[in-house]
Write a protein that holds these residues in place. Sequence first.
Motif, mmCIF file in Angstrom:
data_model
loop_
_atom_site.group_PDB
_atom_site.id
_atom_site.type_symbol
_atom_site.label_atom_id
_atom_site.label_comp_id
_atom_site.label_asym_id
_atom_site.label_seq_id
_atom_site.Cartn_x
_atom_site.Cartn_y
_atom_site.Cartn_z
ATOM 1 N N TYR A 2 78.005 81.846 70.037
ATOM 2 C CA TYR A 2 78.688 82.006 68.756
ATOM 3 C C TYR A 2 79.047 80.647 68.159
ATOM 4 O O TYR A 2 78.865 80.403 66.954
ATOM 5 C CB TYR A 2 79.948 82.844 68.954
ATOM 6 N N LEU A 3 79.545 79.737 68.997
ATOM 7 C CA LEU A 3 79.890 78.404 68.508
ATOM 8 C C LEU A 3 78.653 77.661 68.006
ATOM 9 O O LEU A 3 78.750 76.829 67.084
ATOM 10 C CB LEU A 3 80.559 77.582 69.618
ATOM 11 N N SER A 4 77.501 77.976 68.596
ATOM 12 C CA SER A 4 76.259 77.304 68.213
ATOM 13 C C SER A 4 75.607 77.910 66.987
ATOM 14 O O SER A 4 74.566 77.423 66.529
ATOM 15 C CB SER A 4 75.265 77.331 69.384
ATOM 16 N N GLY A 5 76.203 78.976 66.467
ATOM 17 C CA GLY A 5 75.668 79.598 65.264
ATOM 18 C C GLY A 5 74.759 80.776 65.509
ATOM 19 O O GLY A 5 74.155 81.302 64.553
ATOM 20 N N ASP A 6 74.628 81.217 66.761
ATOM 21 C CA ASP A 6 73.797 82.391 67.039
ATOM 22 C C ASP A 6 74.447 83.644 66.456
ATOM 23 O O ASP A 6 75.659 83.693 66.226
ATOM 24 C CB ASP A 6 73.614 82.574 68.545
ATOM 25 N N ASN A 7 73.638 84.657 66.243
ATOM 26 C CA ASN A 7 74.133 85.925 65.696
ATOM 27 C C ASN A 7 74.809 86.721 66.816
ATOM 28 O O ASN A 7 74.246 87.651 67.380
ATOM 29 C CB ASN A 7 72.981 86.724 65.088
ATOM 30 N N ILE A 8 76.030 86.322 67.118
ATOM 31 C CA ILE A 8 76.790 86.889 68.232
ATOM 32 C C ILE A 8 78.120 87.399 67.690
ATOM 33 O O ILE A 8 78.721 86.787 66.806
ATOM 34 C CB ILE A 8 77.072 85.828 69.320
ATOM 35 N N SER A 9 78.589 88.505 68.217
ATOM 36 C CA SER A 9 79.945 88.978 67.885
ATOM 37 C C SER A 9 80.551 89.658 69.100
ATOM 38 O O SER A 9 79.840 90.224 69.931
ATOM 39 C CB SER A 9 79.922 89.947 66.700
ATOM 40 N N LEU A 10 81.868 89.566 69.196
ATOM 41 C CA LEU A 10 82.594 90.246 70.267
ATOM 42 C C LEU A 10 83.125 91.573 69.735
ATOM 43 O O LEU A 10 83.285 91.758 68.526
ATOM 44 C CB LEU A 10 83.754 89.374 70.764
#
Length: 569
Positions: A461-469
Amino acid sequence: MILFTILCAVVMSQLHISLVLASRDTEIPPCSGHTSCASCTNSRYYNSEYDLSYQPMNEPDFFLRPMISALRGKLLSGEQFPTCRWHGAKEGCLPYTTETDLMKASFEYIVYEYDCPMFPQYPGVPPPFLPQWMSSLMKIPSFSSLPLSNLSLPGTHDSISYDLSLTISKDGLDDFENLSVWLRRLSKIRPGEVEEFIRLEALSQKLDIVQQLDNGIRFIDFRLMKEDNNWFSLHCMQSKFPAVVYLKAIRKWMDANNGEFLVIWLSRDGNTDSISNDAYPSVSLEEKQTFWSAYLNVFRGLLFDTSISDYTETPMSELLLTNQRIITFTSDYEEFTNSSKYAYDAKRISNFFHADGVFDEESTIKRQRDYFKKEDKSTTQGDRVDDKRWFSLMSMNTPSNTWQVESAARHRFLPIDLFESCTKHVNIPGNDDFCPATLLDIVQLSNYYNQITIEEAYQGYLSGDNISLPNAFYIDGIDYNGTLRTGTQLLDGFDYRQSLDDYKLTRYAFVDTVIGYNIHTASRSANITEAMSDESAYADMMRFIEERRTLNPLILWDEKALGRRDDWP
């Protein structure tokens, strides 16, 4: 099979062996050899990990050894042989020989492992920052303008399992029909031993409810059931106190921390969809709604009002202004609450859960990675808007399995493994003989691998990937400072003798990682004007959280004998 195994154990424990002992020169080891509460209280069981006098059995000793071990626990009524009890004040393992002596000082002695204090001992003060982490972030204007649905909340699974009694719940043994009835009957033969075994298979938390809140937990999985003319929390066993006692403790904490929000899910067994008799067997509509009235009374003035507010839209600043700080989800919503405006139907929860967990870790870790990459975590059961499950909940617990419980019972009570070993079910390459003996064993093994995907998601997420919690996690084994215990020494102090000293108490910064995600999410959600004015505050908070995370980083190591690998999956 579980019932048969435990029945064998009870019968074994009742064998009369004094004549056998009289014919042998067998010395019962002193209690002083046990250096922890867990080993002391378990010295009466046939278990090589605890048994100080354990020796490989010769052929003639095949049945004698378990009999001696059983004797050491004074499993025959009226015996005068030593049994070990842990003295909390003296922090020592001392012998007791008569029931009278035990009763005189029972308040000073710990009889069962379940009741052993957390290890290391919980500090006298809460950790810094975590009791007020939400109110600290609320000082940033653009953060307070967000709805709660923009946050991810760290939560606990079976949150009250730290305080179970020796009373078997009549409806608390998930998926084992009629088992509780038979176990209650067996317990009359050997009071306390069957119940203690079940408690250890149900213990998933050691922090009490106030300590959980102090350590940053903001989602509570509150299980409850009407039994014996009162409502109790439960996880296989009834809680020691009525459910309302724990709710009042939560209320007191919320009053003392008046800038914090909390989500509570009420259910009997963690089923979002159960209704009527399936939800609460043999409990009347009147009894359900009487308890709901008591719940409303405990939290009067704090409850989220769904008629005027929306979890996904109302800003936290507005909720704080109106003191709507406790959001409640209830299973069996219509009957339990009479469709109350002070609760959401638990059917709005989209619960991500993989039952095999760490026992199928290759599949579990892939599912977890895919879930974090899923942008919309809500699900829909039908075509209507009302069918949408918009509150995403990620379950990262591994439940006890039938084969594990059976193996644990044999390991605890019987001389040999009479059935097929459970080792292969653990399914971790290089594991030759480790099988979890208690739920805490499973919990900490699961947490070891859970930390991998949580850290990956955070860094992605910090790297800009399409991630969510998810909107909330619920997980087991919360330790001091909002960490997950990933090491091999259990939260109750049990220590495998062969474990590596450097990794016994390893922890991972779970709550701080979730808070870090929330800070970055809020920063990215701010408009241009807000971003400029709050940039410094966000930067300071990010640095602070990263400093906290370095105290308990992701640590992997190679200890195949206890299921930990640094090169797998």
